[in-house]
Design an enzyme around this catalytic site. Structure first.
Site, PDB file in Angstrom:
ATOM      1  N   LYS A 142       0.829  -1.214   0.000  1.00  0.00           N
ATOM      2  CA  LYS A 142       0.000   0.000   0.000  1.00  0.00           C
ATOM      3  C   LYS A 142       0.862   1.263   0.000  1.00  0.00           C
ATOM      4  CE  LYS A 142      -3.468   2.822   0.711  1.00  0.00           C
ATOM      5  NZ  LYS A 142      -4.283   3.271  -0.417  1.00  0.00           N
TER       6      LYS A 142
ATOM      7  N   LYS B 179       0.966  11.763   5.329  1.00  0.00           N
ATOM      8  CA  LYS B 179       1.332  10.648   6.223  1.00  0.00           C
ATOM      9  C   LYS B 179       1.842   9.461   5.401  1.00  0.00           C
ATOM     10  CE  LYS B 179      -1.911   7.896   7.021  1.00  0.00           C
ATOM     11  NZ  LYS B 179      -2.534   6.645   6.642  1.00  0.00           N
TER      12      LYS B 179
HETATM   13  P1  NAD Z   1     -11.222   9.585   8.181  1.00  0.00           P
HETATM   14  O1  NAD Z   1     -10.496  10.577   9.010  1.00  0.00           O
HETATM   15  O2  NAD Z   1     -12.325  10.043   7.289  1.00  0.00           O
HETATM   16  O3  NAD Z   1     -11.831   8.415   9.121  1.00  0.00           O
HETATM   17  C1  NAD Z   1     -11.179   7.932  10.257  1.00  0.00           C
HETATM   18  C2  NAD Z   1     -12.218   7.689  11.322  1.00  0.00           C
HETATM   19  O4  NAD Z   1     -11.560   7.168  12.473  1.00  0.00           O
HETATM   20  C3  NAD Z   1     -12.940   8.970  11.762  1.00  0.00           C
HETATM   21  O5  NAD Z   1     -14.348   8.769  11.696  1.00  0.00           O
HETATM   22  C4  NAD Z   1     -12.465   9.184  13.197  1.00  0.00           C
HETATM   23  O6  NAD Z   1     -13.447   9.764  14.028  1.00  0.00           O
HETATM   24  C5  NAD Z   1     -12.145   7.763  13.614  1.00  0.00           C
HETATM   25  N1  NAD Z   1     -11.172   7.700  14.697  1.00  0.00           N
HETATM   26  C6  NAD Z   1      -9.980   8.348  14.809  1.00  0.00           C
HETATM   27  N2  NAD Z   1      -9.372   8.024  15.957  1.00  0.00           N
HETATM   28  C7  NAD Z   1     -10.191   7.149  16.590  1.00  0.00           C
HETATM   29  C8  NAD Z   1     -10.132   6.472  17.841  1.00  0.00           C
HETATM   30  N3  NAD Z   1      -9.098   6.638  18.661  1.00  0.00           N
HETATM   31  N4  NAD Z   1     -11.173   5.662  18.179  1.00  0.00           N
HETATM   32  C9  NAD Z   1     -12.228   5.509  17.354  1.00  0.00           C
HETATM   33  N5  NAD Z   1     -12.350   6.135  16.161  1.00  0.00           N
HETATM   34  C10 NAD Z   1     -11.350   6.943  15.804  1.00  0.00           C
HETATM   35  O7  NAD Z   1     -10.091   8.822   7.346  1.00  0.00           O
HETATM   36  P2  NAD Z   1     -10.324   7.919   6.031  1.00  0.00           P
HETATM   37  O8  NAD Z   1     -10.160   8.759   4.816  1.00  0.00           O
HETATM   38  O9  NAD Z   1     -11.551   7.097   6.223  1.00  0.00           O
HETATM   39  O10 NAD Z   1      -9.020   6.993   6.112  1.00  0.00           O
HETATM   40  C11 NAD Z   1      -8.928   5.901   7.013  1.00  0.00           C
HETATM   41  C12 NAD Z   1      -7.662   5.121   6.656  1.00  0.00           C
HETATM   42  O11 NAD Z   1      -7.788   4.602   5.310  1.00  0.00           O
HETATM   43  C13 NAD Z   1      -6.393   5.950   6.677  1.00  0.00           C
HETATM   44  O12 NAD Z   1      -5.322   5.175   7.148  1.00  0.00           O
HETATM   45  C14 NAD Z   1      -6.181   6.316   5.218  1.00  0.00           C
HETATM   46  O13 NAD Z   1      -4.823   6.592   4.917  1.00  0.00           O
HETATM   47  C15 NAD Z   1      -6.704   5.068   4.523  1.00  0.00           C
HETATM   48  N6  NAD Z   1      -7.220   5.262   3.161  1.00  0.00           N
HETATM   49  C16 NAD Z   1      -7.982   6.350   2.841  1.00  0.00           C
HETATM   50  C17 NAD Z   1      -8.477   6.478   1.528  1.00  0.00           C
HETATM   51  C18 NAD Z   1      -9.349   7.660   1.120  1.00  0.00           C
HETATM   52  O14 NAD Z   1      -9.543   7.845  -0.100  1.00  0.00           O
HETATM   53  N7  NAD Z   1      -9.889   8.420   2.035  1.00  0.00           N
HETATM   54  C19 NAD Z   1      -8.179   5.511   0.575  1.00  0.00           C
HETATM   55  C20 NAD Z   1      -7.417   4.398   0.935  1.00  0.00           C
HETATM   56  C21 NAD Z   1      -6.937   4.286   2.227  1.00  0.00           C
END
Ligand code: NAD
Length: 298
Positions: free
Chosen positions: A170, A239
């Site tokens: 990834k 990140k």
């Molecule tokens: P986001 O910030 O939209 O969602 C993360 C969620 O985690 C939030 O709802 C937040 O409230 C929750 N959270 C944070 N800390 C927490 C805790 N201690 N306890 C409980 N909940 C908690 O982020 P995202 O875009 O959904 O990304 C999530 C992961 O997926 C990341 O690692 C990101 O790099 C990866 N990712 C994102 C995408 C994208 O297009 N957004 C694509 C592939 C991978």
């Protein structure tokens, strides 16, 4: 399957929706209860802590922003490990550090808990359409057990090797995606400044050897529309590039260009664009070149 799901944000929410739609029973938790409203309406159960998302479930997933968040949710007070028992399975869907997930794997193993990494690619659109690529590291027999659940969120579910292998795939992928974004912004501002219409330039490249998904899928939904609502936040992109350059340092791999890409993301963060979609990084090049890469709505 009975599944615990922690982190129902931009990616986690649509992945959890697809798990419910596929007939799985979900227990969900997020720091923000409102992030799970639609899931509760679909029949998912809410719990107040990661610890409570574990008992009675065959597998627990997390989709959390950064390695430190994953560590807090797994190892912290009322975390996953507090709720886990011998035989529990925990799978991290976040883009995490291979080193961190390997450490969690070791800590889990000492308690009879299997830890797996399964980061995903395909963005929020891919998450909604259940067409994600899912890159899995860890015990292969456990991979076979959880594959039916992973098939509900992705269309390309791949066993990559031992723990951390999914995270490595990834990170390499995202380094390319972010690097391509930086280079594309340079090429497109050049072409437009030199006199070619952006729509024509983008169409020609999309059908030539310089094509890539950043140009054909990401930029049309975000940069070309001037839409910087995440999507995929610049803070998460920064990140991921840093995870790659850190891994390069750890393994002694020269990464000249990657460090330039890293610094471009640092600059975007310094501008305060962390919460905006990662296409915002291209705005730095737009400013320097005096060219805006926008297409009129079709
Ligand atoms: P986001 O910030 O939209 O969602 C993360 C969620 O985690 C939030 O709802 C937040 O409230 C929750 N959270 C944070 N800390 C927490 C805790 N201690 N306890 C409980 N909940 C908690 O982020 P995202 O875009 O959904 O990304 C999530 C992961 O997926 C990341 O690692 C990101 O790099 C990866 N990712 C994102 C995408 C994208 O297009 N957004 C694509 C592939 C991978």
């Amino acid at each position: 399957m009975k599944i615990g799901f922690i982190g129902t944000g931009n990616m986690g929410n649509p992945m959890a929706v697809n798990l419910v739609k596929a007939g799985h029973q979900l227990t969900v938790h997020d720091l923000r209860r409102e992030a799970a409203t639609n899931l509760l309406e679909m029949g998912a159960q809410w719990v107040d802590s990661p610890k409570e998302a574990v008992p009675g479930n065959e597998v627990v997933f997390t989709s959390l922003p950064a390695p430190r968040d994953v560590e807090a949710v797994v190892l912290g007070e009322s975390g996953i490990l507090e709720g886990a028992a011998d035989g529990s399975i925990y799978v991290d869907l976040s883009t995490n550090s291979p080193t961190v997930i390997r450490r969690l794997h070791e800590i889990g193993a000492a308690r009879g808990v299997t830890v797996m990494d399964a980061p995903v690619s395909g963005g929020v659109y891919g998450a909604a359409a259940a067409t994600l690529a899912v890159m899995v590291g860890g015990d292969e027999a456990v991979f076979d057990r959880i594959k039916p659940a992973l098939d509900a969120i992705g269309s390309h579910v791949v066993y990559c090797g031992p723990i951390g292998s999914g995270a490595i795939c990834k990170i390499c992928n995202n380094l390319l995606s972010m690097g391509t974004g930086v280079l594309l912004a340079e090429a497109l501002t050049l072409g437009v400044k030199a006199g070619v219409d952006l729509a024509i330039l983008a169409d020609v490249i999309a059908n030539s050897s310089g094509s890539c998904r950043r140009l054909t899928e990401k930029f049309p939904r975000f940069l070309f529309k001037g839409n910087f609502e995440p999507g995929f936040a610049t803070a998460l992109a920064a990140k991921d590039v840093r995870l790659a350059t850190d891994l390069g340092r750890e393994y002694g791999i020269p990464m000249d260009l990657s460090n330039l890409i890293d610094q471009r993301h640092v600059e975007a963060m310094y501008r305060g664009w962390g919460p905006e979609d990662s296409d915002a990084v291209a705005r730095l090049q737009e400013e320097k070149a005096g060219v805006q890469l926008r297409l009129p709505e079709a």
